[in-house]
Design a protein around this motif. Structure first.
Motif, short mmCIF file in Angstrom:
data_model
loop_
_atom_site.label_atom_id
_atom_site.label_comp_id
_atom_site.label_asym_id
_atom_site.label_seq_id
_atom_site.Cartn_x
_atom_site.Cartn_y
_atom_site.Cartn_z
N VAL A 19 0.86 -1.18 0.00
CA VAL A 19 0.00 0.00 0.00
C VAL A 19 0.89 1.24 0.00
O VAL A 19 1.59 1.50 0.98
N GLU A 20 0.90 1.98 -1.10
CA GLU A 20 1.79 3.12 -1.24
C GLU A 20 1.28 4.31 -0.44
O GLU A 20 0.07 4.52 -0.29
N THR A 21 2.20 5.09 0.09
CA THR A 21 1.83 6.26 0.87
C THR A 21 2.96 7.28 0.84
O THR A 21 4.13 6.92 0.69
N ILE A 32 3.13 5.41 6.73
CA ILE A 32 1.83 4.89 7.17
C ILE A 32 0.77 5.26 6.15
O ILE A 32 0.78 6.36 5.59
N CYS A 33 -0.17 4.34 5.91
CA CYS A 33 -1.27 4.56 4.97
C CYS A 33 -2.47 5.14 5.73
O CYS A 33 -2.46 5.23 6.95
N PRO A 34 -3.54 5.56 5.01
CA PRO A 34 -4.72 6.13 5.69
C PRO A 34 -5.32 5.22 6.75
O PRO A 34 -5.88 5.70 7.74
N ASP A 35 -5.23 3.89 6.57
CA ASP A 35 -5.79 2.97 7.56
C ASP A 35 -5.05 3.04 8.89
O ASP A 35 -5.60 2.69 9.94
N CYS A 36 -3.78 3.47 8.85
CA CYS A 36 -2.94 3.45 10.05
C CYS A 36 -2.76 4.83 10.67
O CYS A 36 -2.23 4.95 11.77
#
Length: 297
Positions: A19-21, A32-36
């Motif tokens: 998951v790219e961020t 960190i991605c939006p979920d984290c």
């Protein structure tokens, strides 16, 4: 340990490989991605830093981290509400196949005369529930297929970013706004159904969230443009009013959820939801009044 770099220069989330961020924890600097992401006083922090008390992502004495929208991060499936919504849509779809009469009973109709019962039916006759039930009703496989794919793809990142309650409010109010605009502009006896208004609300919210996180908005803009093109081409068979109403409502609600200063986040969230709800109800009341006059005439 640093994360693998993607070809476009972005890093992969350390908790969700692949998951790219472009966002990093302000404490440990891990991607960190939006979920984290957990909203902090400055930037975002990862769940571990918040849990270990090394950051400022929550108020003193708080035991649970917060999402970007300020909701408490809940344990368990981060996509629970999205899965439940998909399940409800599928259940209603199967029920309508088994009992075809449900389509006429649940679809959005402004005003129509039932010659079998010699009675008027529709929202103008007091059946306001149709504004909501029509959001979960589909007839064709391709229709529910496209909508459920859109719900899964768009709802996946939005639910953990907003929190379950705020995400559900976004979905339902966007769908209601789409139904209200359809009721206002479409022919009164023209039936309408589908989750498109709610899904377009998620699309509008995704654009706002991407802008808030300073991501590249072009993929989302391209997705919206493609769907607008499809809507224009098939405007005679698609309830474009629901798409427009849902898109605008979703963007308004999402801005209230994540767009304002942190100290005024709660009033903005309640205010945005109340604004969309009030506008939808006023639209329905005004339209019902007009149709009641036509019925008497």
């Amino acid at each position: 340990m640093d994360q693998e770099q993607a070809p476009n220069g972005l890093s992969s989330c350390y908790r969700h490989p692949g998951v790219e961020t472009g966002i990093r924890c302000t404490r440990c600097e891990r991607p960190i991605c939006p979920d984290c992401m957990v909203s902090a006083s400055v930037g975002f922090q990862c769940p571990e830093c918040v849990r270990n008390g090394s950051g400022t992502g929550h108020a003193p004495g708080a035991s649970r981290p917060r999402t970007l929208a300020g909701a408490a991060v809940t344990a368990g499936d981060p996509h629970l509400v999205t899965k439940i919504l998909i399940g409800l849509n599928l259940a209603v779809f199967v029920a309508a196949l088994a009992v075809p009469a449900l389509v006429e009973d649940l679809m959005l109709i402004g005003r129509a005369f039932d010659f079998q019962t010699a009675q008027w039916l529709g929202v103008a006759d007091g059946e306001w529930y149709r504004l909501v039930t029509s959001m979960f009703l589909h007839q064709e496989v391709w229709h529910i297929g496209f909508n459920m794919i859109g719900l899964w793809v768009l709802g996946g990142p939005l639910e953990p970013a907003f929190g379950r309650v705020r995400y559900l409010a976004l979905y339902l109010l966007s769908g209601l706004a789409g139904s209200a605009l359809t009721y206002l502009l479409a022919a009164p006896n023209s039936g309408s159904l589908g989750a498109s208004g709610a899904v377009w609300g998620l699309m509008g919210a995704t654009f706002v969230l991407v802008r808030r996180l300073k991501y590249d908005p072009r993929p989302v803009v391209g997705l919206i443009a493609l769907n607008v093109l499809i809507t224009v081409v098939f405007r005679d068979t698609i309830a474009w009013q629901a798409h427009l109403g849902g898109l605008v409502a979703g963007a308004i609600i999402a801005y209230g959820m994540v767009g304002g200063p942190r100290e005024r986040r709660a009033p903005m969230q309640w205010g945005a939801c109340a604004l969309v709800l009030a506008a939808s109800l006023v639209t329905v009341v005004v339209r019902s009044s007009d149709l009641s006059v036509l019925m008497l005439g």
